[in-house]
Design an enzyme around this catalytic site. Structure first.
Site, PDB file in Angstrom:
ATOM      1  N   LYS A 258       0.863  -1.189   0.000  1.00 20.00           N
ATOM      2  CA  LYS A 258       0.000   0.000   0.000  1.00 20.00           C
ATOM      3  C   LYS A 258       0.889   1.225   0.000  1.00 20.00           C
ATOM      4  O   LYS A 258       2.011   1.170   0.508  1.00 20.00           O
ATOM      5  CB  LYS A 258      -0.861   0.020   1.268  1.00 20.00           C
ATOM      6  CG  LYS A 258      -2.075   0.896   1.164  1.00 20.00           C
ATOM      7  CD  LYS A 258      -3.231   0.153   0.559  1.00 20.00           C
ATOM      8  CE  LYS A 258      -4.441   1.014   0.359  1.00 20.00           C
ATOM      9  NZ  LYS A 258      -5.611   0.200   0.001  1.00 20.00           N
TER      10      LYS A 258
ATOM     11  N   ASP B 176      -6.886   4.234  -4.828  1.00 18.74           N
ATOM     12  CA  ASP B 176      -7.543   4.090  -3.528  1.00 18.74           C
ATOM     13  C   ASP B 176      -8.189   5.458  -3.275  1.00 18.74           C
ATOM     14  O   ASP B 176      -8.393   6.211  -4.238  1.00 18.74           O
ATOM     15  CB  ASP B 176      -6.514   3.713  -2.443  1.00 18.74           C
ATOM     16  CG  ASP B 176      -7.162   3.183  -1.162  1.00 18.74           C
ATOM     17  OD1 ASP B 176      -7.573   2.020  -1.142  1.00 18.74           O
ATOM     18  OD2 ASP B 176      -7.281   3.938  -0.172  1.00 18.74           O
TER      19      ASP B 176
ATOM     20  N   GLY C 289     -20.093   7.481   2.140  1.00 16.23           N
ATOM     21  CA  GLY C 289     -19.192   7.778   1.029  1.00 16.23           C
ATOM     22  C   GLY C 289     -19.985   8.170  -0.204  1.00 16.23           C
ATOM     23  O   GLY C 289     -21.232   8.043  -0.239  1.00 16.23           O
TER      24      GLY C 289
ATOM     25  N   ASN D  53     -15.811   6.315  -5.730  1.00 21.16           N
ATOM     26  CA  ASN D  53     -15.855   5.204  -6.675  1.00 21.16           C
ATOM     27  C   ASN D  53     -16.495   3.941  -6.080  1.00 21.16           C
ATOM     28  O   ASN D  53     -17.298   3.260  -6.740  1.00 21.16           O
ATOM     29  CB  ASN D  53     -14.418   4.928  -7.138  1.00 21.16           C
ATOM     30  CG  ASN D  53     -14.301   3.679  -7.949  1.00 21.16           C
ATOM     31  OD1 ASN D  53     -13.919   2.637  -7.441  1.00 21.16           O
ATOM     32  ND2 ASN D  53     -14.675   3.754  -9.207  1.00 21.16           N
ATOM     33  N   VAL D  54     -16.166   3.636  -4.837  1.00 20.10           N
ATOM     34  CA  VAL D  54     -16.664   2.398  -4.223  1.00 20.10           C
ATOM     35  C   VAL D  54     -18.170   2.499  -3.992  1.00 20.10           C
ATOM     36  O   VAL D  54     -18.946   1.601  -4.370  1.00 20.10           O
ATOM     37  CB  VAL D  54     -15.904   2.110  -2.913  1.00 20.10           C
ATOM     38  CG1 VAL D  54     -16.493   0.911  -2.199  1.00 20.10           C
ATOM     39  CG2 VAL D  54     -14.417   1.897  -3.195  1.00 20.10           C
ATOM     40  N   ALA D  55     -18.604   3.619  -3.372  1.00 16.01           N
ATOM     41  CA  ALA D  55     -20.034   3.826  -3.109  1.00 16.01           C
ATOM     42  C   ALA D  55     -20.821   3.820  -4.423  1.00 16.01           C
ATOM     43  O   ALA D  55     -21.926   3.268  -4.504  1.00 16.01           O
ATOM     44  CB  ALA D  55     -20.237   5.154  -2.380  1.00 16.01           C
TER      45      ALA D  55
HETATM   46  N1  GLU Z   1      -7.323   0.158  -3.154  1.00 14.41           N
HETATM   47  C1  GLU Z   1      -8.027  -1.045  -3.457  1.00 14.41           C
HETATM   48  C2  GLU Z   1      -7.968  -1.977  -2.267  1.00 14.41           C
HETATM   49  O1  GLU Z   1      -7.905  -1.527  -1.151  1.00 14.41           O
HETATM   50  C3  GLU Z   1      -7.571  -1.663  -4.758  1.00 14.41           C
HETATM   51  C4  GLU Z   1      -6.134  -2.065  -4.792  1.00 14.41           C
HETATM   52  C5  GLU Z   1      -5.664  -2.598  -6.135  1.00 14.41           C
HETATM   53  O2  GLU Z   1      -6.452  -2.696  -7.065  1.00 14.41           O
HETATM   54  O3  GLU Z   1      -4.467  -2.929  -6.219  1.00 14.41           O
HETATM   55  O4  GLU Z   1      -8.035  -3.163  -2.357  1.00 14.41           O
END
Ligand code: GLU
Length: 445
Positions: free
Chosen positions: A126, A166, A237, A240-242
């Site tokens: 990360k 992210d 949120g 993108n995720v929401a």
């Molecule tokens: N940020 C996303 C996660 O927490 C995606 C990470 C990725 O696609 O490498 O899993």
């Protein structure tokens, strides 16, 4: 057992002072894995847990850039390469003022287990920066991304470390980052995922985290003889995720009644659907980081400074950031008849909230629920290696199957009685075994 957990945590805290989020995530994992380790002494003898809590490598660097006024700004960049036992480091980049080393270590540790759960060959990593995208012009975003990559490029590669998006990093930022990498390396490779369609991206990657979360929750509901039809869902949120969650829930006949931002939440009793879902993308692209605009545009109530957990619902899906749903929120949700908290954000619930939901209703942890995003990143890597693109139906079908498999793995390792599954335990043990066994195979390195 209790003693073992406390002894272990004492050492982790001593070695990583002040890293609160990291301590929190390690404790959550250790609590569920310790009994398993006691039953399987090979892991204990090889000190696998002690090795797993130490990142393989941490990179920290200066990110200088020039803002629109000609002033020099300095941010801090990071990449935590946590574990590469089962594949190249893989995980997103977060651009948010709250980013610290502790936060990224928590996310990188969590990512190792999540990526293992996907069944694909990806290690955990990360990264990110304390850069705040809010209010920045497009030019500022580009210059920041270019500066960030001008250091990061020497540490990553398609077989070494493959970052993605992210919080604060979407398709636009990945474009600037990829462009700079390509220029510096003189190479066109799948070094990042979440790329644009015309330059190596995968169909369904933008939707993947949200769709995957809904597929997982659907499997869980199925075990209770339920589905999403006509269910009222509160989500937090608006990014993108929401967006992906709202899109899939609308398709399945559920009604999403809330969205939130750092400014508060909106309550839309008619449901976030149709063009309202598209509008979420506009809010994200505006860089304003607020949800009040939705309330103004669609004439619905906005509650400043509040979170949406006091709204009555059948299912709650936190999709914003860590520790956004606390014990009292869980109590309110349960009192109001909520039957499932499916955590979509990474560690979105505090340990108290997760425990309450597990005991009294049902709880699914982020590392299982949100694994669809990184899973489709894994599929993007496969397509890049093959120099070939799958159709959206193919990618979606693979994603759906992966989420079903993750659910099954959680049930296998997390069943505690005939009608109760501890999904936290299930996800942690299932994620652990694959990584731990690979580490055993390599010997002490
Ligand atoms: N940020 C996303 C996660 O927490 C995606 C990470 C990725 O696609 O490498 O899993």
């Amino acid at each position: 057992m209790e003693n073992n957990v406390e002894d272990f945590m004492k050492k982790v805290i001593e070695k990583n002072p002040g890293e609160k989020e990291f301590h929190q995530v390690v404790r959550e994992v250790i609590e569920s894995i310790m009994p398993f380790i006691e039953k399987n002494p090979k892991y204990k003898k090889a000190k696998i847990l002690e090795r797993m809590v130490e990142p393989e490598r941490v990179i920290m660097f200066r990110v200088p850039w020039v803002d629109d006024k000609g002033e020099i700004q300095v941010n801090r960049g990071y990449r935590v390469e946590f574990n590469s036992a089962i594949g190249p480091y893989k995980g997103g980049l977060r651009f948010h003022p709250s980013v610290t080393l502790s936060g990224l270590k928590f996310l990188g540790f969590e990512q190792t287990f999540k990526n293992s759960l996907t069944t694909l060959p990806m290690g955990g990593g990360k990264g990110g920066s304390d850069f705040n995208p809010r209010g920045k012009s497009d030019g500022e975003l580009m210059r920041f991304c270019q500066s960030f990559m001008s250091e990061l490029f020497r540490h990553i590669g398609p077989n070494t470390d493959v970052p993605a998006g992210d919080i604060g990093v979407g398709g636009r930022e990945i474009g600037y980052l990829f462009g700079m990498y390509k220029k510096l390396k003189n190479e066109f490779t799948g070094v990042l995922t979440g790329k644009g369609r015309n330059w190596g991206g995968s169909l369904i990657r933008p939707e993947a985290t949200g769709f995957g979360a809904v597929y997982f929750a659907q499997e869980l509901l199925k075990t209770k003889g339920e589905d999403f039809k006509d269910k009222i869902v509160t989500i937090s949120g608006f990014g993108n995720v929401a967006w992906g969650v709202a899109l899939k829930l609308d398709q399945l006949g559920a009604k999403v009644v809330t969205l939130s931002g750092p400014d508060g939440y909106i309550y839309d009793k008619d449901g976030v659907k149709g063009e309202k879902i598209d509008y979420m993308l506009e809010m994200r692209a505006s860089n304003n980081d607020r949800v009040e605009d939705y309330a103004k545009k669609y004439d619905v109530p906005f509650y400043a400074g509040k979170k949406p957990w006091d709204i009555k619902c059948d299912i709650a899906m936190p999709c914003a950031i860590q520790n956004e749903l606390v014990g009292d929120d869980a109590k309110t949700l349960i009192k109001n008849g909520c039957k499932l908290i499916a955590e979509v954000s990474n560690m979105g619930c505090t340990p108290e909230a997760a425990k309450l939901a597990t005991e009294k209703i049902a709880f699914a942890p982020g590392k299982a629920v949100n694994a669809g995003g990184v899973a489709v990143s894994g599929l993007e890597m496969s397509q890049n290696s093959m120099r070939y693109n799958w159709t959206s139906e193919e990618v979606d079908a693979r994603l759906h199957q992966i989420m079903k498999d993750i659910h099954e793995a959680c049930v296998k390792h997390g069943r505690i009685s005939e009608n109760k599954v501890d999904y936290i335990k299930g996800a942690n043990i299932a994620g652990f075994v694959k990584v731990a066994d690979a580490m055993l195979d390599y010997g002490v390195i």
